[in-house]
Design an enzyme around this catalytic site. Structure first.
Site, PDB file in Angstrom:
ATOM      1  N   GLU A 128      -5.242   1.385   2.756  1.00  0.00           N
ATOM      2  CA  GLU A 128      -4.942   0.319   3.730  1.00  0.00           C
ATOM      3  C   GLU A 128      -5.035   0.832   5.159  1.00  0.00           C
ATOM      4  O   GLU A 128      -5.554   0.151   6.035  1.00  0.00           O
ATOM      5  CB  GLU A 128      -3.546  -0.250   3.467  1.00  0.00           C
ATOM      6  CG  GLU A 128      -3.265  -1.549   4.227  1.00  0.00           C
ATOM      7  CD  GLU A 128      -2.709  -1.366   5.632  1.00  0.00           C
ATOM      8  OE1 GLU A 128      -2.648  -2.367   6.370  1.00  0.00           O
ATOM      9  OE2 GLU A 128      -2.331  -0.235   6.003  1.00  0.00           O
ATOM     10  N   GLU A 129      -4.518   2.030   5.377  1.00  0.00           N
ATOM     11  CA  GLU A 129      -4.447   2.531   6.759  1.00  0.00           C
ATOM     12  C   GLU A 129      -5.829   2.816   7.357  1.00  0.00           C
ATOM     13  O   GLU A 129      -5.959   3.003   8.561  1.00  0.00           O
ATOM     14  CB  GLU A 129      -3.559   3.782   6.842  1.00  0.00           C
ATOM     15  CG  GLU A 129      -2.081   3.527   6.539  1.00  0.00           C
ATOM     16  CD  GLU A 129      -1.367   2.646   7.562  1.00  0.00           C
ATOM     17  OE1 GLU A 129      -1.980   2.245   8.567  1.00  0.00           O
ATOM     18  OE2 GLU A 129      -0.174   2.354   7.342  1.00  0.00           O
ATOM     19  N   ASP A 184       3.913  -6.180   3.242  1.00  0.00           N
ATOM     20  CA  ASP A 184       3.720  -5.020   4.113  1.00  0.00           C
ATOM     21  C   ASP A 184       4.776  -5.111   5.214  1.00  0.00           C
ATOM     22  O   ASP A 184       5.534  -6.080   5.287  1.00  0.00           O
ATOM     23  CB  ASP A 184       2.282  -5.035   4.670  1.00  0.00           C
ATOM     24  CG  ASP A 184       1.801  -3.647   5.067  1.00  0.00           C
ATOM     25  OD1 ASP A 184       2.644  -2.784   5.374  1.00  0.00           O
ATOM     26  OD2 ASP A 184       0.567  -3.424   5.100  1.00  0.00           O
ATOM     27  N   HIS A 198       0.834  -1.206   0.000  1.00  0.00           N
ATOM     28  CA  HIS A 198       0.000   0.000   0.000  1.00  0.00           C
ATOM     29  C   HIS A 198       0.865   1.252   0.000  1.00  0.00           C
ATOM     30  O   HIS A 198       1.927   1.282   0.626  1.00  0.00           O
ATOM     31  CB  HIS A 198      -1.011  -0.008   1.156  1.00  0.00           C
ATOM     32  CG  HIS A 198      -0.426   0.062   2.528  1.00  0.00           C
ATOM     33  ND1 HIS A 198      -0.217   1.264   3.180  1.00  0.00           N
ATOM     34  CD2 HIS A 198      -0.040  -0.890   3.394  1.00  0.00           C
ATOM     35  CE1 HIS A 198       0.269   1.024   4.397  1.00  0.00           C
ATOM     36  NE2 HIS A 198       0.403  -0.269   4.549  1.00  0.00           N
ATOM     37  N   HIS A 204       4.419   2.940  12.848  1.00  0.00           N
ATOM     38  CA  HIS A 204       3.473   4.058  13.008  1.00  0.00           C
ATOM     39  C   HIS A 204       4.061   5.202  13.826  1.00  0.00           C
ATOM     40  O   HIS A 204       3.334   6.090  14.296  1.00  0.00           O
ATOM     41  CB  HIS A 204       2.113   3.592  13.553  1.00  0.00           C
ATOM     42  CG  HIS A 204       1.290   2.920  12.491  1.00  0.00           C
ATOM     43  ND1 HIS A 204      -0.074   2.725  12.604  1.00  0.00           N
ATOM     44  CD2 HIS A 204       1.630   2.428  11.276  1.00  0.00           C
ATOM     45  CE1 HIS A 204      -0.525   2.117  11.500  1.00  0.00           C
ATOM     46  NE2 HIS A 204       0.491   1.921  10.703  1.00  0.00           N
ATOM     47  N   ASP A 257       6.152   2.068   6.337  1.00  0.00           N
ATOM     48  CA  ASP A 257       4.883   1.331   6.246  1.00  0.00           C
ATOM     49  C   ASP A 257       3.992   2.098   5.272  1.00  0.00           C
ATOM     50  O   ASP A 257       3.435   3.119   5.640  1.00  0.00           O
ATOM     51  CB  ASP A 257       4.251   1.233   7.629  1.00  0.00           C
ATOM     52  CG  ASP A 257       2.846   0.648   7.606  1.00  0.00           C
ATOM     53  OD1 ASP A 257       2.445   0.092   6.582  1.00  0.00           O
ATOM     54  OD2 ASP A 257       2.140   0.784   8.638  1.00  0.00           O
TER      55      ASP A 257
HETATM   56 ZN   LIG Z   1       1.076  -1.121   6.333  1.00  0.00          ZN
END
Ligand SMILES: [Zn+2]
Length: 344
Positions: A218-219, A239, A67, A319, A184
């Site tokens: 995706e998030e 991922d 993603h 994150h 990410d």
């Molecule tokens: Zn991810």
């Protein structure tokens, strides 16, 4: 391999530099389209923006999905003092965005820089700075313009609903570490670009039909719910590999996820990934991710009848300000390449 890795890193740096919170991904989509066309592929797009690339091969179609959307925020409201209140895009602890530089993207095409701060943040003034729990209610975006009223901010064409992107702070060290807010999943997006380039340049023989899918939501949970060609039978999310207490994944490994929040991944897919990692003597780990949902989970929840799997390079401090290493990229790239070029 060095050539492929250099290209992957260059792409990761480029991708991280393009602001792309979920819902604000047009620029990163355009970059992917341009890059794949330059590599000699014919990428297409779904209605909601995912980029699909047919890598070739015949039968038993597999999708490798990464993603390109990231965490971010949106302007919730403009305060009377000209500060901006925020709402999150994606999930993260508020302290991970404190003191972060950011950009407000107005719907009229303007950009303003600013910083996300605790309200009343001066340590020389507020003795409670250290005791205040970081929540968006206690924080605000201070834009770098001479404004102190709501009206003055509105005059800049800033409004509720404008996207806010965080500074990526991408750093590549001599020792092979890559640090950025958005590894990410831009680390794996770079890996899949490198895989495509490798296939094209070295004419790697694919043992099955392979598609790449770059999703854009995706998030927020629905990136992987749609956009698959009718012949797809299997999907592997490429991922970030989770790193933390009681997990064996680190930044140097390719992580093979056996189970995440939505339950176990397909037995055959996961077992074959482990067998190939062993055969190639890769630095790998098999882990259970306690708080993680992938696009492959999203696809199955949406009703797609796929076998599914999840792998990726170990990404530490996910994150937050994330870190991986060239070794993690290499082990992941080697594993996906093996998966699509060897017979079962
Ligand atoms: Zn991810």
């Amino acid at each position: 391999m060095e050539k492929q890795l250099d290209y992957a890193v260059a792409q990761i740096v480029k991708l991280c530099a393009i602001p792309s919170p979920s819902g604000f991904t047009k620029e990163v989509e355009a970059h992917l389209l341009e890059e794949f066309r330059a590599l000699g592929f014919k990428p297409t797009q779904t209605n909601k923006g995912s980029v699909l690339v047919d890598l070739g091969g015949e039968g038993n179609a597999l999708v490798l999905a990464a993603h390109v959307d990231t965490l971010g925020a949106m302007v919730r409201s403009i305060s009377a003092n000209g500060r901006l209140a925020l709402t999150k895009i994606g999930g993260y602890p508020e302290n991970y965005i404190e003191a972060e530089n950011c950009t407000v993207h107005t719907r009229t095409g303007k950009q303003y820089s600013g910083t996300i701060l605790l309200k009343n943040p001066a340590a020389h003034v507020n003795p409670e700075v250290n005791n205040t729990k970081r929540t968006l209610e206690k924080m605000e975006l201070v834009i770098d313009e001479k404004v102190s009223t709501k009206e003055a901010v509105k005059a800049l064409e800033i409004s509720a609903g404008d996207f806010v992107s965080f500074a990526p702070r991408t750093v590549v060290t001599k020792s092979g570490f890559i640090k950025s807010r958005h590894l990410d999943d831009k680390a794996s997006s770079g890996i899949l670009l490198a895989l495509a380039k490798w296939i094209k340049e070295e004419k790697l023989p694919l043992t099955r039909k392979v598609y790449l899918l770059f999703t854009t939501y995706e998030e927020v949970g629905h990136g992987g719910t749609s956009g698959y060609p009718a012949d797809v039978k299997e999907m592997i999310s490429v991922d970030m590999g989770a790193v933390g207490d009681d997990l064996e994944t680190d930044e140097y490994k390719v992580s093979i996820c056996a189970k995440a929040s939505k339950g176990p991944y397909d037995y055959d897919v996961t077992t074959r990934l482990i067998e190939l990692a062993k055969k190639l003597a890769l630095n790998y780990a098999v882990d259970i991710y306690p708080a993680y949902g992938s696009d492959a989970d999203g696809a199955l929840l949406a009703g797609h009848d796929f076998k599914h799997g999840l792998i990726g390079p170990g990404v530490a401090a996910s994150h937050g300000y994330e870190r991986t290493h060239l070794d993690g990229l290499e082990n992941t790239l080697r594993l996906v390449k093996e998966y699509i070029t060897t017979k079962k």
